[in-house]
Each structure stands twice: as C-alpha cells, then as structure tokens.
Design an enzyme around this catalytic site. Structure first.
Site, short mmCIF file in Angstrom:
data_model
loop_
_atom_site.label_atom_id
_atom_site.label_comp_id
_atom_site.label_asym_id
_atom_site.label_seq_id
_atom_site.Cartn_x
_atom_site.Cartn_y
_atom_site.Cartn_z
N THR A 111 9.22 3.46 1.92
CA THR A 111 9.20 4.91 1.92
C THR A 111 9.44 5.40 3.34
OG1 THR A 111 7.54 4.75 0.22
CG2 THR A 111 7.89 6.89 1.17
N THR A 187 7.20 -3.25 6.79
CA THR A 187 6.91 -3.93 8.06
C THR A 187 6.65 -5.43 7.89
OG1 THR A 187 4.59 -3.29 7.87
CG2 THR A 187 6.02 -1.88 9.21
N ASP A 188 6.23 -5.87 6.68
CA ASP A 188 5.85 -7.27 6.50
C ASP A 188 6.95 -8.24 6.94
OD1 ASP A 188 3.41 -6.60 5.57
OD2 ASP A 188 3.54 -7.80 3.72
N LYS A 266 5.50 -9.34 13.83
CA LYS A 266 4.38 -8.50 13.38
C LYS A 266 3.12 -9.27 13.74
CE LYS A 266 2.49 -5.85 9.55
NZ LYS A 266 2.53 -5.44 8.15
#
Lengths: 455, 626
Positions: A111, A187-188, A266
């Site tokens: 999103t 983001t993963d 990350k």
C-alpha cells in the site's frame, strides 16, 4: 473498486453467515441483534480474519465496535439498508508541468497510500495518481506522476519471475522517457528485490528507487508520506543511476537515507529506521526535499541510453546458516534436492565445523559452487588467517569478500543463469558487478547508536 | 445566585477517567511517572489522514503541516518501542481488562460479548501514533445513590495520553511516561439537572472504583470531563476537572456563560446584525507612529497590524461571560489557537494600551466601522494575524446563532476556555493489530467482586466496633486491606490500628516525618507489643517517629526508654506520687484524681497503659482516705 471487494469478503463464516443470509442482511446495514434479553443496534461491520465465527461485529452510534455472540436463540432483523461508502476522490485537474521531471511509481502489491472509511472501518489503498496526489499532495510539487501496477503480492511472496517482471516494467518506463522510477514495495524483501534489480537492469542510466513504509499509511504517524516524497525526489532529481532504497534514516520524521541496492538490509522488525547500509555508507540523504550526497563513488545518470533486462535466475540455490556441530547431512540433503549452488553463512572470518567438510567436498565434486559469507554481516571474510579457512579454500570454497549473505545468494542465482562453468562462476562471484563488493573496508561503517545525531 | 435550573433546562453528564494500578495497556512497561529530566528526546510529526480532512484540501493539509512538531521525552528504563510507535502493540493487558470488567459489574453494567479495540484519531501529538486505543467493555450501567438513579451507557478501557510538558516555538513537548497507562472511562448519560448532584455521583463512583483496590490514587489519577447544556444553548465538553469540589462551580459558571451568550445573541438580533465578512484590512499605517509599547512590541520587525470589522458588536465584546472573562476573551482564545498570536485588541477597550483617541478614530475610519460596530485588530506576523482574525470572524458569526458546541478546558477557578470545536461523529476505526477478545461467562465468573463502600462501612462498625467516622475514613482511603491484615496478625485493638493508620500517620506526615519509610512489618511488631501489654498505646506516635528514620522497633523502644512498668513498679510510683501530694489529697479527696492522673501520665509517658494507671490511682486514693 477495492472497497467492493472488501465488502463482499465481509469475513463471516459458518453460522454467522447463514443467519445473515437468512435475514438478508449485508455489511453496512443497520441491524438489531436480540438474544436472551439483550439487544444491540448498530451497523454490521466486516469480520476480521483474526475473529471466530460466533460473533457479529456491530458499530454503535458512538463509533465503538463490539462483538455480539450468536446463540441458539439469536434473532437478527434489518433496521435500515446501508449505503455503500462514498470514497470518490474529487476530480483533480492535474496538468503535466513540463518543467518538472516525470516519475513513474510502480506498484507491486504494497500500500503506497491509503484512506480510512470511518463508517465501515475499512482501509482503502490509494492507487490512481489522483488518489496518491490527494493523499500526498506534495508530490505534485516535485514531479509529474504516472502510476503502473507490475504485480500484486505481499513482499514475502516475491519470486525471481516477479523480479524479472518488475525489471521489465522499469526498463519500459525509463526507455519511454521517465526521469526516474519509484518501486513501491513491502519492506520484508525490499532489499532482495533491490539486489535482484541491481544485477538484472543493464544499461541503467536513471534512478530506480524502492520505497515502502514500516507504519501503515492509514495512521497519522505513518512514515509512508515522507518516504514517498523523498523517493520521488531521488527518482526525479538525483543523478544516481543505480537501484537504491530510500527510507527513514532515524526514528524521527526528519530525513531519509539513500541506500545502495546491494548494500542494504532490513535490520529491525518494526522500527522506521530499519534499513541500514552494511559495510558501506549510504549514497546520500534527502532532508526537506533537498538532496545531499555522502560520497563520490556512484554511477551517474545519463540523458539517453537503453535499459535492458537480463532477468534470468537459477532458482535452485541454497543459503545455509552454519551452526556449531552441523552435520554434512544438511548439505547432502541440499544436493539431493538438486540445488545448483550453495552460499554458506559461516562463522567469524568464514569458517565451518569440520563435520561439514565432507558435504562441501561432495558439492564441489558435483560442480556445485560453494560461496562463503559471514554471519557477522559486518566485515569481510578472510579464509587465510586460520587453518580451517585455508582448508576450506583448498576444498574449493569461493570467498564472498564483504558481500551480505543474501546478496551473495542472489548473485549466485544470477551467475548460475549466466554460466554453468564453476570457474566462470567463481570469477563472477569475486568481481564487483553492482557495488556488492567493496575493495576497501571503510572505518566508519560499523553499527551506529540507535539515537545518533543526524549525519 | 438563585438560578432556576429546571426552567433553564440544565442537562449535565460526565465522564470519569480512572488510571488502573497495573502495567501499561499494550506493553509491559510500568505505569510509572518520572520526575527527573528525560535522557532522550525523539521528534516527530503527524499527518492528518485523508478522511480526517473530509475532502481533499491541499491548503488545509499545507496548513496542518506548518503546525508544530512534537518532541517526546523518553526514559529507556521504563518506556519501550510501543510507546514510541516503533513496535506494534502487544496483546491487551488481561489484568487491566479484568479490572475494567470488575468495575462494570459493580456498576451493574452488561459486559459486551466481545471486546473490540478501536483507534480514535487524535492528532495533537498526545499519542505518538496519532490515535488513542480504546475499547468498549460494557453497556448500560446504572446505580442508585441518595435516592437518585443514574445511568452509565458506556464503560470503556483505554490508554492514557502522553503528558504535555510545555510548548516551544517549533515543538510541543510531551513526556511518554503516562502514555499507555490503562484507564477506565465511565460515561454517564445527561441525567443530571442541577449543579450539585453530579459531584456527589462522581464521588460515589470514585468510592466504588477504590473499593476494587486496583486503581491508582493521587493527583491526576482520576479525571472528570463534564458535559453541560441548557435549553437553547449547546452541549459543551469540559475537559480535565481534577477536583471534585470544582464540578458544581464549573457547571454554574458554564450555565452563566451560556445565558450571557444567549443574551448577546438576542441583542445582536435586536440590532439586526448581519454576518461579519472575512475581509482583512491592513491598518499598519494607522499605528506607524504609535506610542503604544504593546503594539510596537507585538508587531516586531516586519510585522503588520491587521483588522476586521464586526458589524453591530460595539459594547458587546466587553460583556462578561464568566467572572473575569468577556466575549473578547473568548474571541482571543480562538485567535490564539488558529493564528498562534499572543492576543487581540478591540475597539471596546480603546482608548487604552497607550493607543490614542486619534489612532482609534483613524482605525475605525480605515476599517469602515460605524459607531455601533467593533473593530478587532492583531499586530504581528502577517500570516498569523490573518489566520487569527479569520478565526475571530468565525467565532463572531457563531455569536449570532447563540452558543457553539465546543470542547473546553476547565481552569483552576472553575472558568472554562475554548480548546477546539466538538468533534462530530467519533473518528474511530478498528485497531487491526489487536484481535477481538471474547468475554466468556467463565471469565466473568472468575471475577470476585469487592464489597461496596456502604457495606464495607457497616461491616467495619459492626465487626470492629469502629466509630462511623473512622469506618468511613478507612473505606475512602487505601488502608482497609492493611488494617484488616494487622488485626489478624496482631490482635491489637481495632480502633488503635485504625486511628494510627488514619490519624497518627497523617499528622506525622504533616510534621515532615517520612512515614513512607514505615513498613507493614514494623507496624505489626509495634501493635503486637501493645496487644501483649509490653508497650503502652500512647507510645505509638513516638516509636513511629523513630521507625520512620529507619530504626528498628526494638531499638526505638529501647532508645526512648519505653520498656513498660511492671505492675509492682507502677504501684510503687502511684504510692509515691500520692504520698508527695498529700495536701492535695486531703483537701480534695477523690476529686484529686484528675490532677494526680496528669502528674502520673507525665511521669510514665507511654510506659504504662493509662487505664491501668487510673485503676491503681483510684485504689490508692480509696486506701489513703480510709
């Protein structure tokens, strides 16, 4: 029409669904639920996936939701038919401004921006340029925005095929004149996609920026807007002709860092400043829509060139984290499964227990390249210092320099798609192709305190 | 003042917010306030979400973004990433939920079948995530007290907001210690029609909350919001009344304010006033050579003086709404909030502030104001002044309609001040990070309900023979539990224990004795001695004074030389005293009891029980008389 989908998927199962059907009641209708002397009146809301099938969710006049249990004597009656939520964005007159760069935002399933319908509580993703402009109006001051959807999956479901597909869309947009491209991504696995694109986009002469958010865009504290504004700034105004990740640089809402795609990781499950450049400094930062570069070493944009995609990956490559006492049977299993390459995440400078030697020997004998990286993440592997390292080199293990383990894994997938010759693979793995290997280790790139002052 | 509240159609309801004595609602941090300077600060901004602004309005968003940022003070030892909005909320604190259910049951409310946590949008920075998490726990509570029955339609469990610590030019400062402390919110219906009963009802609810033994006590741990309206007026939500004694004053003053606003409306209608226009006039030239220090100071370098005309408002801005607060004060609050200016000036108060008569006349002329008009003006930054004056015009036009619905802040004297317009429909949407929690009959059965206050009081009077007053004090304070434990452990006189807890310790604290150093075990040791006759009850205060200095009970008793008289020693002392006061005894006979008792008690000073001294003295006197 995302909301129609959401409404249809109301989430009711089993008995709840039967009762609602029997009463001809839909989500959004105002209903009365009576059971054993208790009466609730409210608007029927969708049922969350986390909930059981024994409760109906009602929104009361006060705005609060509650769950009403369905018993054997529960009676449902319709009080008033609901109206579908009105979420039309007012028509915006967006005239392209020739003095501004053209930036294409490519959606992949995350999103980018969203709006909340307070009546149903549903969160609606914004996807058309109008919707994105209306959620983040500042973008119109930076660039002319175009929006394209490449795929629609959660980032943990990303695949090598989708990397190629995204790469294809990027190449097309740039070749058709986009000043830069922003890829909105969960983001993963954002860093994996950034690495994959770094190896697959050939002749890249414009910025490609991956961006996402750690706090969903339906909350006032979301990091999405600042990240998106900064990403569009980099895509439209920077001279970085590389794949990079632009995300919050601190826990404060003050600046974003521009990380090289093959260097970024990350590092935190939930913080805004989760992304860090490892073994290298970021390319620069964006603060208040101003770009600041930290270094000279990066590829510069060119006005004209042609981007092509070399999106082939050998998907059968294993990434194995080494643990004390690990048995060779793990490697045997990997070989049995038909994997064509193995990246080891060794201990320290790049070591494994002797118990793994047999497995490694078997892999090399089967012409399956074995690459060594370190689970320390920071620093370079050096297999000449201790005898174990020297033994491993003798066995034919390829040292992965200061590459991140997952970057080496992706690079090996890419290299094996280029050639099957172990010698060639070894050569490719040892050369710096997209900034994934640095010849010198900077002294200023180890962990920094979480609350460090702005660089 | 003799207002006829019934005729005025007064309607009052209130909300009580009570902090619970358990860890935070959505993380494992302690519910602990910190006084020392915070070692870390994090700066953030909040962005209104789309629906929050209604339709797309770039100007409105730009305006919102110009607003101040927030600087959050944090303490790594007691504040975690959840308060900092850097980690998703943990599952709800089940103990807090059980306390909320217990309160709900005590208030005869019906717990919901399933609790849903909601997000209530709040973008003033008091919540790092931009919303407050809140959950409806029960519906339709009702209690009867003093012949008055009132309803509590909703009982909610929610997280407390961050503490506002002040405001700089660019940032509003908040301390994160309070953010996330569990609160029970009890809302009554608009069931009250006089200013006095609400305070009594609030007191009663407060007693019930304390009866659970699981709520926090002390300043700021219980807060009331009051809703007030009169017929023809409008509902006001008055925030932050911390003292119960202030409730009726706040209501009375709010009624006065609404009456005055309605009178102003009627006067404006009589004058056939029309809506004021948001036409801002630059009057900087009028004040170019002004002798007014205030104007010069507020204008500063490069600032301007801007004005608006309020048609037919002459004389009304000075009308008093509440003691010391005029209609002009009300306008100024709007100007401060929307324009961030220091204040406003208006022609009703001119000449004044060093502004000359000539300047006043020129001001009115430039603004095109007739005699029956007022002119409001602001000096300072142009943008701010414009925003301030637009807000003033908006508020002035509301005066034509009467009383606007507002959220107001209670001031310490009982007056109230404008905070923001009353929100329309609550901006609430589900907190998707917290799954719904079913409230099963089994869970409710496990909740043990405490005695209600009046039952507790009756039991204390009956069982321990306490006076009504002492029993009442124990019920209201937090000492009931320790009182009953001390009785069970020491078998000492209940009245002595109650008096020590409720009176002795209180007066010692007033003297500056550190009574917080006195542990339960020391009290038990002390009362056991008294119960066994080893220490006179009169000695209790003196011993406690030393125990508060972290001295053991035995040591304190020794230090004070308080080892009790044995019966023979005491008898000997009585005989001696009577002998040395023979003259007095001869003269007054048994009447000498009083003075001799005084002398004896002075001598034994806590080392003998007064009753025993009395008994021995009586015997000795009878013996001597014979």
């Amino acid at each position: 029409m995302h909301y129609r989908k959401l409404i249809a998927m109301a989430g009711y199962k089993g008995r709840a669904q039967q009762l609602l059907k029997a009463a001809s009641v839909n989500v959004g209708d105002r209903i009365k639920v009576e059971d054993a002397g208790r009466t609730y009146e409210g608007v029927l809301m969708p049922r969350t996936e986390l909930g059981d099938s024994n409760h109906l969710v009602l929104k009361l006049k006060s705005g609060y939701n509650l769950g009403a249990r369905i018993g054997t004597g529960t009676k449902i009656s319709l009080l008033e038919k609901g109206k579908p939520p009105k979420l039309e964005v007012p028509k915006l007159e967006i005239k392209p401004d020739p003095s501004k760069p053209n930036v294409t935002i490519i959606g992949t399933g995350g999103t980018i921006a969203s709006r909340v319908d307070y009546r149903t509580g549903a969160v609606f993703p914004a996807f058309t340029p109008e919707e994105i402009y209306s959620a983040v109006p500042e973008l119109a001051e930076i660039a002319n925005i175009k929006v394209v959807e490449a795929c629609n999956v959660f980032s943990e479901h990303m695949t090598p095929e989708l990397w190629a597909k995204i790469g294809g869309v990027i190449a097309k947009e740039i070749n058709e004149g986009a000043s830069g491209v922003v890829v909105a991504h969960g983001t993963d696995t954002m860093a994996y996609t950034a690495t994959a694109l770094s190896f697959t986009l050939k002749g890249l002469h414009r910025p490609v920026v991956l961006v996402g958010s750690q706090r969903s865009s339906d909350r006032p504290s979301s990091d999405a807007a600042l990240n998106l504004i900064s990403a569009v700034t980099v895509a439209g105004k920077s001279d970085i002709a590389e794949v990079c990740v632009v995300m919050h640089g601190s826990t404060e809402d003050d600046f974003c860092l521009i990380h090289r795609g093959t260097r970024v990781r990350k590092c935190h499950t939930s913080r805004r400043d989760t992304f860090m450049s490892i073994n290298d400094i970021p390319i620069g930062m964006v603060k208040g829509r101003e770009l600041k570069y930290f270094r000279e070493g990066y590829k510069r944009t060119k006005p004209k060139s042609k981007v092509t995609v070399d999106g082939k990956f050998e998907s059968k490559v294993a990434l194995l984290k080494v643990t004390p006492g690990m048995s060779s049977s793990v490697i045997n299993g990997i070989l049995k499964a038909g994997d064509k390459g193995i990246v080891l995440e060794g201990t320290g400078l790049g070591h494994v227990p002797e118990s793994l030697f047999a497995g490694i020997k078997r892999a090399v004998a089967k012409r399956v390249p074995v690459v060594m990286t370190s689970q320390c993440l920071w620093g370079r592997v050096d297999m000449k210092v201790y005898s174990t390292g020297r033994d491993l080199l003798k066995l034919g293990v390829i040292p992965g320099e200061d590459m991140l383990p997952e970057v080496a894994w992706l690079k090996l997938m890419w290299a094996l798609a280029q050639t099957k010759d172990p010698k060639e693979v070894s050569k490719l793995m040892k050369s710096n192709l997209a900034g994934e290997i640095t010849p010198r280790t900077r002294p200023d790139v180890f962990l920094k305190p979480a609350f460090a002052p702005t660089p | 003042m003799g207002l006829d509240y019934e005729k005025l159609g007064l309607r009052v309801g209130f909300e009580i917010h009570q902090e619970l004595n358990t860890h935070k609602l959505f993380c494992n941090c302690p519910s602990k306030l910190r006084d020392e300077e915070a070692p870390l600060k994090v700066k953030r901004r909040l962005r209104p979400t789309q629906s929050e602004m209604g339709e797309v309005d770039r100007a409105a968003l730009a305006e919102a973004l110009k607003d101040k940022g927030f600087a959050y003070q944090l303490y790594p030892e007691s504040i975690c990433l959840v308060e900092l909005d850097e980690e998703p909320p943990h599952p709800i604190n089940e103990e807090a939920l059980d306390i909320a259910l217990e309160v709900a049951l005590l208030l005869n409310a019906k717990p919901v079948d399933e609790v849903h946590t909601m997000r209530k949008i709040v973008i003033d920075g008091s919540n790092t995530c931009g919303f407050q998490r809140t959950a409806l726990v029960a519906l339709d509570g009702r209690i009867d007290t003093d012949g008055k029955s009132f309803g509590m339609p909703t009982i909610c469990l929610e997280e407390d907001a961050a503490r506002k610590m002040g405001e700089g030019t660019e940032y509003v400062n908040y301390r994160l210690d309070r953010l996330g402390i569990p609160l029970v919110e009890i809302a009554t219906g608009p069931d009250f029609s006089d200013p006095e009963t609400p305070a009594k009802a609030a007191l009663y609810i407060g007693q019930i909350l304390r009866a659970t033994g699981k709520v926090k006590r002390g300043i700021g741990t219980i807060r009331q919001d009051i809703n007030v309206s009169i017929a023809g007026g409008a509902r006001q939500e008055i925030k932050g009344v911390q003292e119960l004694s202030l409730i009726s004053e706040v209501i009375t003053r709010e009624v006065r304010r609404q009456i005055a606003l309605l009178e102003i409306r009627d006067e404006l209608r009589r004058r056939r006033a029309e809506r004021a226009e948001k036409k801002i006039i630059n009057v900087t030239d009028v004040f170019s050579g002004t002798k007014s220090g205030v104007i010069r100071r507020m204008r500063g370098d490069g600032g301007e003086v801007l004005a608006v005309r309020l048609p037919k408002f002459a004389g009304l801005l000075g009308k008093e709404l509440q003691p010391g607060r005029r209609l002009g004060t009300e306008f100024a609050a709007h100007a401060r909030i929307y324009g961030k200016v220091g204040g406003i000036f208006h022609t009703d108060e001119l000449p004044g502030y060093g502004i000359s008569e000539e300047e006043t006349a020129r001001l009115k002329r430039t603004a095109g104001a007739a005699d029956e008009d007022s002119v409001v003006f602001v000096a300072g930054d142009k943008e701010r002044a414009r925003a301030a004056l637009k807000a003033v015009v908006g508020r002035a036009n509301q005066a034509l309609q009467g009383v606007p619905e507002e959220t107001r802040r209670a001031l310490t004297d009982g007056n109230t001040e404008f905070m923001r317009p009353l929100p329309g429909a609550e901006r609430m949407y589900p907190e998707t990070d917290i799954p719904p929690i079913p409230i099963t009959p089994a869970r409710l059965r496990k909740i043990k309900l405490p005695e209600l206050p009046e039952k507790q009081r009756a039991r204390l009077m009956e069982r321990y023979k306490l006076s009504r007053e002492l029993a009442e004090r124990l019920v209201l304070s937090d000492k009931l539990e320790i009182f009953e434990k001390l009785i069970a452990r020491t078998k000492a006189d209940p009245t002595l224990i109650a008096t020590t807890l409720e009176e002795t310790l209180v007066s010692l604290r007033r003297e500056g004795v550190k009574v917080e150093n006195i542990q339960k075990n020391a009290l038990a040791e002390l009362f056991t001695r008294v119960a066994k006759g080893k220490l006179a009850k009169e000695a209790v205060p003196e011993v406690l004074r030393l125990v508060a200095q972290r001295i053991g009970v035995q040591e304190a008793v020794d230090k004070l030389g308080l080892t009790t008289f044995t019966r023979p020693d005491l008898k000997k002392l009585v005989t001696e005293v009577v002998a040395s006061n023979r003259a007095l005894v001869n003269e007054r006979g048994m009447e000498a009891m009083g003075p001799l008792m005084g002398i004896l008690m002075e001598k034994v000073r806590g080392r003998a029980d007064g009753k025993l001294v009395h008994e021995l003295l009586q015997r000795e006197l009878r013996k001597v008389k014979k």
